[in-house]
Design a protein around this motif. Structure first.
Motif, PDB file in Angstrom:
ATOM      1  N   GLU A  32      14.989  21.874 -22.366  1.00  0.00           N
ATOM      2  CA  GLU A  32      13.733  21.975 -22.836  1.00  0.00           C
ATOM      3  C   GLU A  32      12.911  20.983 -22.585  1.00  0.00           C
ATOM      4  OE1 GLU A  32      12.386  21.127 -27.460  1.00  0.00           O
ATOM      5  OE2 GLU A  32      13.826  22.552 -27.317  1.00  0.00           O
ATOM      6  N   LYS A  83      11.605  25.958 -26.801  1.00  0.00           N
ATOM      7  CA  LYS A  83      13.121  26.377 -27.099  1.00  0.00           C
ATOM      8  C   LYS A  83      13.409  26.464 -25.640  1.00  0.00           C
ATOM      9  CE  LYS A  83      13.553  25.916 -31.306  1.00  0.00           C
ATOM     10  NZ  LYS A  83      14.262  24.473 -31.930  1.00  0.00           N
ATOM     11  N   ASN A  92      15.665  30.494 -35.709  1.00  0.00           N
ATOM     12  CA  ASN A  92      14.662  29.663 -34.932  1.00  0.00           C
ATOM     13  C   ASN A  92      13.096  29.972 -35.360  1.00  0.00           C
ATOM     14  OD1 ASN A  92      16.943  30.589 -32.389  1.00  0.00           O
ATOM     15  ND2 ASN A  92      16.679  28.309 -32.854  1.00  0.00           N
ATOM     16  N   ASN A 112      10.083  30.400 -25.988  1.00  0.00           N
ATOM     17  CA  ASN A 112      11.372  30.221 -25.330  1.00  0.00           C
ATOM     18  C   ASN A 112      11.642  30.330 -23.931  1.00  0.00           C
ATOM     19  OD1 ASN A 112      14.522  29.856 -25.264  1.00  0.00           O
ATOM     20  ND2 ASN A 112      14.794  31.995 -25.803  1.00  0.00           N
TER      21      ASN A 112
END
Length: 130
Positions: A32, A83, A92, A112
């Motif tokens: 990340e 993420k 999440n 993400n």
């Protein structure tokens, strides 16, 4: 009154565009923090004001009970949570919404980088207090 889901749509669209460029260049598979650093470069190059690792107060019933770092606070109105997961789950999304409520920020993005295609979710804090 402006529909909250459209209030910051131009800004969230710019942020998503920056994230797409990062994902197109780096792909998936990094930690990340790598995406966070790369997104900071993209936001800067696009002259989008932001704070990275912004220490945000966490509120409970109007009182500060602690703090947490948001990955990004963009233009002081959009909290961005990054993420790098192979599978983003409902938990999440719920966590990111909880952060918006705790920070008392109206709009958020959950992005993400961990999939072959970039995933993102625009989030609205239904409990936002002016």
């Amino acid at each position: 009154m402006i529909n909250p889901s459209y209030k910051h749509s131009e800004l969230t669209g710019k942020i998503i565009g920056c994230a797409m460029r990062v994902h197109r260049i780096l792909g998936s598979g990094f930690q990340e923090v790598i995406y966070q650093r790369a997104l900071a470069i993209e936001l800067s190059e696009n002259k989008i004001p932001f704070e990275r690792e912004k220490e945000m107060p966490v509120y409970y019933k109007g009182e500060v009970v602690g703090s947490r770092r948001a990955d990004f606070l963009v233009e002081n109105v959009v909290a961005v949570e990054l993420k790098a997961l192979s599978l983003m789950e409902q938990s999440n999304i719920l966590q990111a919404k909880s952060y918006l409520e705790a920070y008392n920020v109206e709009t958020g993005l959950l992005i993400n980088f961990g999939r072959p295609s970039l995933e993102f979710k625009r989030l609205i804090n239904g409990k936002y207090k002016w």
